[in-house]
Design a protein around this motif. Structure first.
Motif, short mmCIF file in Angstrom:
data_model
loop_
_atom_site.label_atom_id
_atom_site.label_comp_id
_atom_site.label_asym_id
_atom_site.label_seq_id
_atom_site.Cartn_x
_atom_site.Cartn_y
_atom_site.Cartn_z
N THR A 160 0.74 -1.05 0.18
CA THR A 160 -0.17 0.24 -0.19
C THR A 160 1.19 1.17 -0.08
N ALA A 161 1.95 1.12 0.13
CA ALA A 161 3.35 2.39 0.11
C ALA A 161 2.91 3.09 -1.65
N ALA A 162 2.78 3.01 -2.44
CA ALA A 162 2.90 3.39 -3.02
C ALA A 162 2.01 4.45 -3.46
N ALA A 163 1.39 5.62 -2.15
CA ALA A 163 0.81 6.11 -2.62
C ALA A 163 -0.80 5.27 -2.76
N GLY A 164 -1.37 4.33 -2.21
CA GLY A 164 -1.98 3.74 -2.01
C GLY A 164 -2.02 2.23 -2.39
N GLY A 165 -1.22 2.22 -3.52
CA GLY A 165 -1.07 1.12 -4.35
C GLY A 165 0.15 -0.20 -4.20
N ASP A 166 0.56 -0.35 -4.49
CA ASP A 166 1.19 -1.72 -4.43
C ASP A 166 3.11 -1.40 -4.98
N ALA A 167 3.81 -0.87 -4.12
CA ALA A 167 4.93 -0.90 -3.82
C ALA A 167 6.38 -1.82 -4.65
N THR A 168 5.53 -3.13 -4.21
CA THR A 168 6.38 -4.71 -4.52
C THR A 168 7.18 -4.38 -5.25
N GLY A 169 8.26 -4.86 -5.46
CA GLY A 169 9.92 -4.66 -6.64
C GLY A 169 9.60 -3.60 -6.87
N LEU A 170 9.42 -1.81 -5.95
CA LEU A 170 10.20 -1.07 -6.12
C LEU A 170 11.71 -1.01 -5.66
N TYR A 171 11.74 -1.52 -4.66
CA TYR A 171 13.11 -1.21 -3.51
C TYR A 171 13.93 -2.97 -3.35
N ARG A 172 15.23 -2.92 -3.23
CA ARG A 172 16.21 -3.67 -3.73
C ARG A 172 15.41 -4.25 -2.11
N ASP A 173 15.69 -4.18 -1.09
CA ASP A 173 15.02 -4.34 0.16
C ASP A 173 13.62 -4.93 0.65
N GLY B 73 -4.93 -5.45 7.51
CA GLY B 73 -4.54 -3.75 7.98
C GLY B 73 -4.37 -3.80 8.95
N TYR B 74 -4.60 -2.71 9.01
CA TYR B 74 -3.35 -2.02 10.01
C TYR B 74 -3.39 -0.33 11.18
N VAL B 75 -3.89 -0.24 12.08
CA VAL B 75 -3.62 0.58 12.61
C VAL B 75 -2.47 0.86 13.43
N GLN C 47 -11.02 -3.08 1.82
CA GLN C 47 -11.05 -1.62 1.76
C GLN C 47 -12.60 -1.39 1.27
N ARG C 48 -13.23 0.35 1.63
CA ARG C 48 -14.69 0.70 1.39
C ARG C 48 -15.36 -0.80 2.05
N ALA C 49 -15.01 -1.21 3.27
CA ALA C 49 -16.09 -1.78 3.86
C ALA C 49 -16.57 -1.96 5.31
N GLY D 162 -7.61 9.31 -3.34
CA GLY D 162 -9.14 8.16 -2.26
C GLY D 162 -8.78 8.38 -0.40
N ALA D 163 -7.60 8.53 -0.25
CA ALA D 163 -6.82 8.35 1.56
C ALA D 163 -7.55 9.52 2.05
N ARG D 164 -7.71 10.68 1.34
CA ARG D 164 -7.82 12.38 1.53
C ARG D 164 -9.69 11.80 1.99
N ALA D 165 -10.35 11.88 1.33
CA ALA D 165 -11.58 11.26 1.02
C ALA D 165 -12.29 10.80 2.71
N PHE D 166 -12.03 9.71 2.57
CA PHE D 166 -12.09 8.47 4.11
C PHE D 166 -11.41 9.08 5.37
N TYR D 167 -10.40 9.95 5.03
CA TYR D 167 -10.17 11.16 6.43
C TYR D 167 -11.15 11.96 6.68
N ASP D 168 -11.12 12.76 6.01
CA ASP D 168 -12.63 13.60 5.57
C ASP D 168 -13.79 13.26 5.78
#
Length: 213
Positions: free
Chosen positions: A30-43, A75-77, A147-149, A181-187
């Motif tokens: 969820t780290a790519a502005a809410g999208g999948d960041a898999t493969g974007l970092y070596r570790d 999910g987590y907080v 999400q959305r549940a 999308g996250a902003r709408a949730f927090y609002d």
């Protein structure tokens, strides 16, 4: 990913040490502005060591997960009731655990890995003077499948109550402005923009920790 057994709905529960890998996976996916960041970092643990691990290590009592009904966190907080104290503990207790794996860049960061490592070695960035009246802060993430549940709201309310019991009357968070999308949730959950000069790519939001307010 493991699916929920039939008839067992997802539910909120306290974090357990065995959830660590699943929390890190949610963080990565969820780290790519809410999208999948898999493969974007070596570790693949770089993001988790930056944005999830310190909370699990330093503030486990304020960590809650969404259990998929089969024991897996989807999910987590996470968060802290006292950001300045958390930052001090981050540098003293967390950073030495991961610094060798993610060394600080020797010069200006080059590429996403060094940029993220530079953030890891600068936890003081979390202390923003304009947010002193909102001492608690949190990250919250859910896999798209859950999400959305109503689960995000339930996670947030669990954290707000715990942070209030820990002595914090207000909470803040920083989110990528592009994540609309996250902003709408927090609002919808009563967060309002907090005025921070030159916030860069972030928007800072805050609210009371009163779950009713």
């Amino acid at each position: 990913m493991q699916q929920s057994p039939p008839g067992r709905p997802p539910f909120i529960r306290a974090y357990r040490p065995g959830d660590r890998d699943a929390v890190y996976e949610v963080c990565l996916r969820t780290a790519a502005a809410g999208g999948d960041a898999t493969g974007l970092y070596r570790d693949p643990d770089l993001l988790g060591d930056n944005f999830a691990g310190p909370y699990l290590h330093l503030e486990p009592g304020l960590a809650f997960v969404l259990d998929d009904g089969g024991g897996r966190a989807v999910g987590y907080v996470l968060g802290t009731s006292d950001t300045p104290a958390f930052v001090e503990a981050f540098r003293r207790s967390w950073l030495p655990r991961v610094a060798d794996r993610h060394p600080a860049p020797s010069g200006p960061p080059r590429g996403p890995d060094e940029e993220m490592a530079a953030l890891l070695h600068r936890p003081e960035r979390l202390v923003v003077p304009e947010l002193r009246d909102h001492p608690a802060h949190l990250p919250i993430d859910l896999l798209p499948s859950h999400q959305r549940a109503g689960h995000g709201r339930a996670l947030l309310l669990a954290f707000l109550g715990a942070a209030r019991r820990a002595g914090a009357d207000r909470v803040h968070l920083g989110m990528l402005t592009e994540n609309t999308g996250a902003r709408a949730f927090y609002d919808r959950l009563g967060f309002r923009v907090l005025d921070v000069p030159d916030p860069g790519p972030l928007t800072y939001l805050g609210r009371s920790t009163d779950p009713e307010g």
